[in-house]
Design a protein around this motif. Sequence first.
Motif, PDB file in Angstrom:
ATOM      1  N   ILE A   1     -20.229 -16.701 -56.223  1.00  6.11           N
ATOM      2  CA  ILE A   1     -19.419 -15.857 -57.100  1.00  6.11           C
ATOM      3  C   ILE A   1     -19.835 -14.397 -56.968  1.00  6.11           C
ATOM      4  CG2 ILE A   1     -18.780 -15.370 -59.485  1.00  6.11           C
ATOM      5  CD1 ILE A   1     -17.570 -17.931 -58.415  1.00  6.11           C
ATOM      6  N   SER A   2     -21.143 -14.148 -56.955  1.00  4.01           N
ATOM      7  CA  SER A   2     -21.648 -12.779 -56.830  1.00  4.01           C
ATOM      8  C   SER A   2     -21.209 -12.155 -55.513  1.00  4.01           C
ATOM      9  CB  SER A   2     -23.176 -12.763 -56.941  1.00  4.01           C
ATOM     10  OG  SER A   2     -23.595 -13.155 -58.223  1.00  4.01           O
ATOM     11  N   ASN A   3     -21.252 -12.932 -54.433  1.00  3.29           N
ATOM     12  CA  ASN A   3     -20.855 -12.418 -53.120  1.00  3.29           C
ATOM     13  C   ASN A   3     -19.366 -12.100 -53.068  1.00  3.29           C
ATOM     14  OD1 ASN A   3     -23.410 -12.453 -51.973  1.00  3.29           O
ATOM     15  ND2 ASN A   3     -23.200 -14.536 -51.180  1.00  3.29           N
TER      16      ASN A   3
ATOM     17  N   LEU B   1     -17.072 -14.862 -69.365  1.00  6.13           N
ATOM     18  CA  LEU B   1     -17.916 -15.858 -68.699  1.00  6.13           C
ATOM     19  C   LEU B   1     -19.045 -15.175 -67.929  1.00  6.13           C
ATOM     20  CD1 LEU B   1     -15.300 -18.359 -67.190  1.00  6.13           C
ATOM     21  CD2 LEU B   1     -16.771 -18.740 -69.167  1.00  6.13           C
ATOM     22  N   THR B   2     -20.186 -15.847 -67.856  1.00  4.77           N
ATOM     23  CA  THR B   2     -21.280 -15.376 -67.019  1.00  4.77           C
ATOM     24  C   THR B   2     -21.016 -15.802 -65.582  1.00  4.77           C
ATOM     25  OG1 THR B   2     -22.576 -17.392 -67.260  1.00  4.77           O
ATOM     26  CG2 THR B   2     -22.883 -15.670 -68.945  1.00  4.77           C
TER      27      THR B   2
ATOM     28  N   ALA C   1     -19.021 -19.175 -64.404  1.00  2.96           N
ATOM     29  CA  ALA C   1     -17.899 -19.096 -63.470  1.00  2.96           C
ATOM     30  C   ALA C   1     -18.131 -20.006 -62.273  1.00  2.96           C
ATOM     31  CB  ALA C   1     -17.703 -17.653 -63.013  1.00  2.96           C
ATOM     32  N   GLY C   2     -19.370 -20.023 -61.779  1.00  2.00           N
ATOM     33  CA  GLY C   2     -19.699 -20.888 -60.653  1.00  2.00           C
ATOM     34  C   GLY C   2     -19.471 -22.359 -60.968  1.00  2.00           C
ATOM     35  N   LYS C   3     -19.857 -22.756 -62.162  1.00  2.00           N
ATOM     36  CA  LYS C   3     -19.666 -24.157 -62.559  1.00  2.00           C
ATOM     37  C   LYS C   3     -18.182 -24.510 -62.628  1.00  2.00           C
ATOM     38  CE  LYS C   3     -23.940 -24.475 -65.269  1.00  2.00           C
ATOM     39  NZ  LYS C   3     -24.508 -24.594 -66.652  1.00  2.00           N
ATOM     40  N   GLU C   4     -17.398 -23.637 -63.212  1.00  2.77           N
ATOM     41  CA  GLU C   4     -15.960 -23.884 -63.328  1.00  2.77           C
ATOM     42  C   GLU C   4     -15.272 -23.899 -61.961  1.00  2.77           C
ATOM     43  OE1 GLU C   4     -14.127 -24.524 -65.963  1.00  2.77           O
ATOM     44  OE2 GLU C   4     -15.704 -24.337 -67.477  1.00  2.77           O
ATOM     45  N   PHE C   5     -15.776 -23.063 -61.058  1.00  2.00           N
ATOM     46  CA  PHE C   5     -15.164 -22.919 -59.735  1.00  2.00           C
ATOM     47  C   PHE C   5     -15.691 -23.938 -58.733  1.00  2.00           C
ATOM     48  CE2 PHE C   5     -14.579 -20.342 -55.725  1.00  2.00           C
ATOM     49  CZ  PHE C   5     -13.188 -20.367 -55.748  1.00  2.00           C
ATOM     50  N   GLY C   6     -16.791 -24.596 -59.081  1.00  2.00           N
ATOM     51  CA  GLY C   6     -17.395 -25.554 -58.161  1.00  2.00           C
ATOM     52  C   GLY C   6     -18.212 -24.888 -57.081  1.00  2.00           C
ATOM     53  N   ALA C   7     -18.862 -23.778 -57.448  1.00  2.00           N
ATOM     54  CA  ALA C   7     -19.697 -23.045 -56.483  1.00  2.00           C
ATOM     55  C   ALA C   7     -20.920 -22.528 -57.218  1.00  2.00           C
ATOM     56  CB  ALA C   7     -18.914 -21.872 -55.881  1.00  2.00           C
TER      57      ALA C   7
END
Length: 263
Positions: free
Chosen positions: A23-25, A7-8, A12-18
């Motif tokens: 995600i990078s942080n 995943l990019t 990942a952000g979309k799946e995690f709700g962020a």
Amino acid sequence: MREHSGLTVADAGKEFGADRTRISNIEAGRVGVSADRIRALAAIYAYPDSAHVETLARMTEERGKGWWEEYRGTLSTGALDLAELEHHAARITVLQVVYIPGLLQTEEYARALFGQTVPELPPLDVQRRVSFRMQRKRVIERNPATPCKFVIHEAALRMIFPGRDGQRRQLERLVEMSEHDGVTLHVIPFAAGAFPGANSSLTYASGPIPKLDTVSLDTAHGSVLLDAESHLENYRSILLRTLRISLAPSESRDFIRNTLKQL
């Protein structure tokens, strides 16, 4: 885990709700993350190594509770990271060429060492760093102690620092610690010649699981942490080769005693 899933950061952000910044942080360690969120991310990534996930989750429970937190804001993040790394390590291996390893230093030796810092430190800052270094010894003094292996070059034994009497007391401490439970001490004599890592001062912290192994390099600008497998493999090779040319623990102890007699 994310890279393993393919995943990019945006996905990942979309799946995690962020958003991707969050995600990078998290991945860069700039923000904390709870055990539940680690497990949630691992589930999103369908990450198969449950031991890795649960080890990380357990580590979050201790985050912010270590003795080193009392120094936060007064010492560098790198110094605090090293203390935390040592605290969690299953085993510690240290290679030092010029100086005695921090975990084995006398207070006198550490004070003289910090007195050589450029730019010069105020007395209060020197005392704070000395105190911090002495507290790091908890990993050796606790019961059970963390198994620690030290590889020290003869150069560190011969350097008259801090003064002849101070160096004598430091070598006496080394002899004493070489008989301590959990401590294994090896000396590389000048006669061994050149060896890989001769310009290195490093700590290899074996994690609770191999995927959490970390190397800390001691540089003029502070500690640098490395955990990429390619880096770990290089430093494992360096340590293995230095151990091959170093004296056995009993021979190393005798070598230090003989050095003491020559001071």
